[in-house]
Design an enzyme around this catalytic site. Structure first.
Site, PDB file in Angstrom:
ATOM      1  CB  CYS A 194      -7.457  -4.940   6.612  1.00 26.93           C
ATOM      2  SG  CYS A 194      -9.051  -4.085   6.718  1.00 26.93           S
ATOM      3  N   GLY A 195      -4.678  -5.367   5.694  1.00 34.09           N
ATOM      4  CA  GLY A 195      -3.404  -6.048   5.844  1.00 34.09           C
ATOM      5  C   GLY A 195      -2.980  -6.055   7.296  1.00 34.09           C
TER       6      GLY A 195
END
Length: 588
Positions: free
Chosen positions: A2-3
């Site tokens: 994820c970011g």
């Protein structure tokens, strides 16, 4: 994968350089979206302190769907807390096959009120991760990376000229708006965001108000709080053994146990990966044909359904300097044999001649090991992906890669990042037989396994042999402890930023903290014996394990750095052997 990007600023004194319309903020958001293409969301929190202090917190998070039935959007939000998660839980917390680990973690954190409980809980899980957790009741922001730093998390500390706090998985590139640095994985951080600004709106000294909790000093020593200590015991003169048929019971047992521990690590890292929209491989291996990546590929074969292919990503670069040296027939010292315009020299090759340019060491060893894997695992479809990068493409992409890998900025950083970037992209060709015409292929695999970590754990570097020659077994023990101590500050964050820019995730089976702890617990003479020759005694435990599994050819492979095996290093003339640590732009 994820970011995460969060920004804390005093909205009453908004700074246009980091507004939501600013180029740098858009670049951070775009970098986050590339890491997590399946979902992107934002959550905003406002804290009204006084007329001069209106604190705004923006949480931006993205999701790459690798756990559970469907993508789970984040940030995770409740009336009590906000949570951004970038990672995987492989041990320490029970998560069902159809559940999302971020959601399970958030549910558990939502029940915790005291900072000490949060520290302890986070330190009880094993896997690569970075997170940001905001507690509404206390206005405290908790953030950290896993103890080995396997996931990227950067921080811009607020200053008078740039008065905002930014914590992000990605860099905004070469800009003065954000001065990012890697977050130290040894600590869990927390800060009361109300203390960031004085009553007149000016920035307080960040280092004076942030709390840094040393994982190594946590009470009750949570299982996965920190890397372990190396076993310092050694026999006066341990016997030397290098083949499986003559092993004493102690070493034979260690080999069996090592295979089991590494096998478990790989099983945890390849199970329950969602099937891609395009039918094909779910898992790929960053593959050089060396002992590390071959061992990973062989054991992954045990845990991936036999009707699925496994992609072996093998990258090779057209390196003008290597081509010119070969054409000149010398070692590069005779300058009259080397043209100054490297690209002009390589462009003179005909397509037929250029085929040999990509016969780099990693390509040759990869093809040899491919045959060994096919012999030992005959039911598996191994897609050997030949990723050939010509000099023009690597040159044109270089500036993009340099921005992604920041704040890493040395010549060596770029050499390694080039290889990882193009390997992770997974675009190349495949052929069923060496004589077949290569067909275009793009790997759909989102999970990329690599063999990083075995050299640090098992004495695979030349410096370990040097330590043995100077100080014997105790010298090797000291060096191995230094390796573990340095792992959190190595370049795993850089690698994560580069690979994840393609919406893919790298996993490190050798760097599971369970594998690290097992290897560290062994007496040094059971894992490396530097009395034996190169390619035999270094990483002895791994070589014996490979032999036991039938990987005879792989067991004899000598250490070769990725940038040299792929020819991604030193493409231009004028770059010397010792220029790797120089900052980019200062090589001359």
């Amino acid at each position: 994968m994820c970011g995460i990007t969060i920004c804390v600023k005093n909205a009453a004194h908004s700074n246009e350089r980091i507004s939501f319309d600013s180029p740098d903020w858009r670049k951070l958001v775009a970098g986050n979206a590339a890491r997590g293409p399946d979902s992107q969301n934002r959550e905003d929190v406002t804290i009204d302190m006084a007329p001069n202090n209106l604190i705004s917190i923006s949480f931006v998070a993205s999701t790459l769907h690798l756990r559970g039935i469907a993508p789970v959007p984040q940030p995770h939000v409740s009336t009590k807390n906000v949570f951004c998660w970038n990672g995987e839980v492989f041990e320490g917390l029970q998560i069902s096959d159809d559940a999302n680990d971020g959601a399970v973690l958030f549910a558990a954190l939502d029940e915790l009120d005291h900072p000490e409980d949060i520290y302890s809980f986070i330190s009880s899980i094993e896997g690569p991760y970075a997170f940001v957790f905001y507690q509404r009741s206390t206005c405290r922001l908790f953030f950290a990376r896993d103890p080995l730093g396997r996931r990227s998390l950067l921080i811009h500390r607020p200053t008078d000229s740039h008065p905002y706090l930014i914590i992000s998985s990605v860099s905004s590139g070469n800009t003065h708006t954000c001065q990012f640095e890697e977050l130290d994985p040894r600590f869990i951080y927390n800060i009361d965001v109300r203390r960031l600004y004085s009553s007149d709106g000016t920035v307080n000294q960040f280092n004076e108000i942030v709390v840094r909790i040393d994982r190594a000093l946590l009470p009750d020593s949570p299982t996965f709080a920190k890397p372990p200590l190396v076993n310092r015991l050694v026999k006066n003169d341990p016997p030397a053994f290098s083949t499986p048929d003559e092993l004493p019971a102690e070493l034979s047992t260690a080999v069996v146990q090592f295979i089991a521990v590494l096998d478990t690590s790989i099983r945890n890292q390849v199970k329950n990966i969602p099937r891609p929209a395009i039918q094909g491989a779910r898992v790929a291996v960053l593959y050089s044909g060396g002992i590390d990546s071959t061992m990973v590929a062989f054991l992954a074969n045990r845990h991936i359904p036999m009707d699925e292919p496994i992609d072996l990503l093998n990258v090779a670069f057209e390196n003008p300097r290597k081509v010119l040296l070969k054409a000149g027939g010398g070692d590069g010292k005779k300058k009259n044999k080397i043209k100054k315009n490297a690209w002009q020299a390589t462009s003179e090759f005909s397509p037929g001649d250029k085929e040999g340019v990509y016969n780099v060491p990693d390509r040759l060893s990869g093809l040899e090991e491919l045959e060994e894997l096919r012999t030992l695992c005959p039911g598996r479809q191994w897609n050997f992906v030949e990723i050939n990068i010509d000099y023009a493409e690597s040159s044109q992409t270089r500036s993009v890669i340099q921005e992604i890998m920041l704040p890493s900025r040395t010549v060596m950083d770029l050499s390694l990042a080039l290889a990882l970037y193009f390997a992770a992209r997974g675009k190349g060709t495949v052929r069923s037989r060496p004589t077949d015409v290569p067909e275009p292929y793009s790997s759909p695999a989102k999970v990329l396994l690599n063999g990083l970590g075995s050299d640090e754990l098992l004495g695979g570097y030349g410096r370990h042999r040097s330590a043995f020659n100077i100080d014997g077994w105790q010298g090797v023990i000291d060096e191995l402890q230094l390796e573990l101590d340095r792992l959190p500050s190595r370049n795993l964050g850089r690698d994560d930023r580069v690979i994840s820019s393609h919406g893919k995730e790298t996993r490190h089976p050798f760097l599971s903290l369970s594998v690290v702890a097992f290897v560290a617990s062994l007496p040094v003479y059971l894992k490396t014996d530097l009395r034996l020759e190169l390619g035999v005694g270094d990483k002895l435990l791994l070589r014996l394990a490979a032999q036991k599994l039938g990987l005879e050819l792989a067991s004899r492979r000598k250490k070769r750095a990725m940038q040299f095996g792929s020819h991604s290093a030193r493409m231009e003339t004028g770059i010397g052997d010792r220029d790797g640590e120089k900052l980019l732009g200062s090589e001359a």
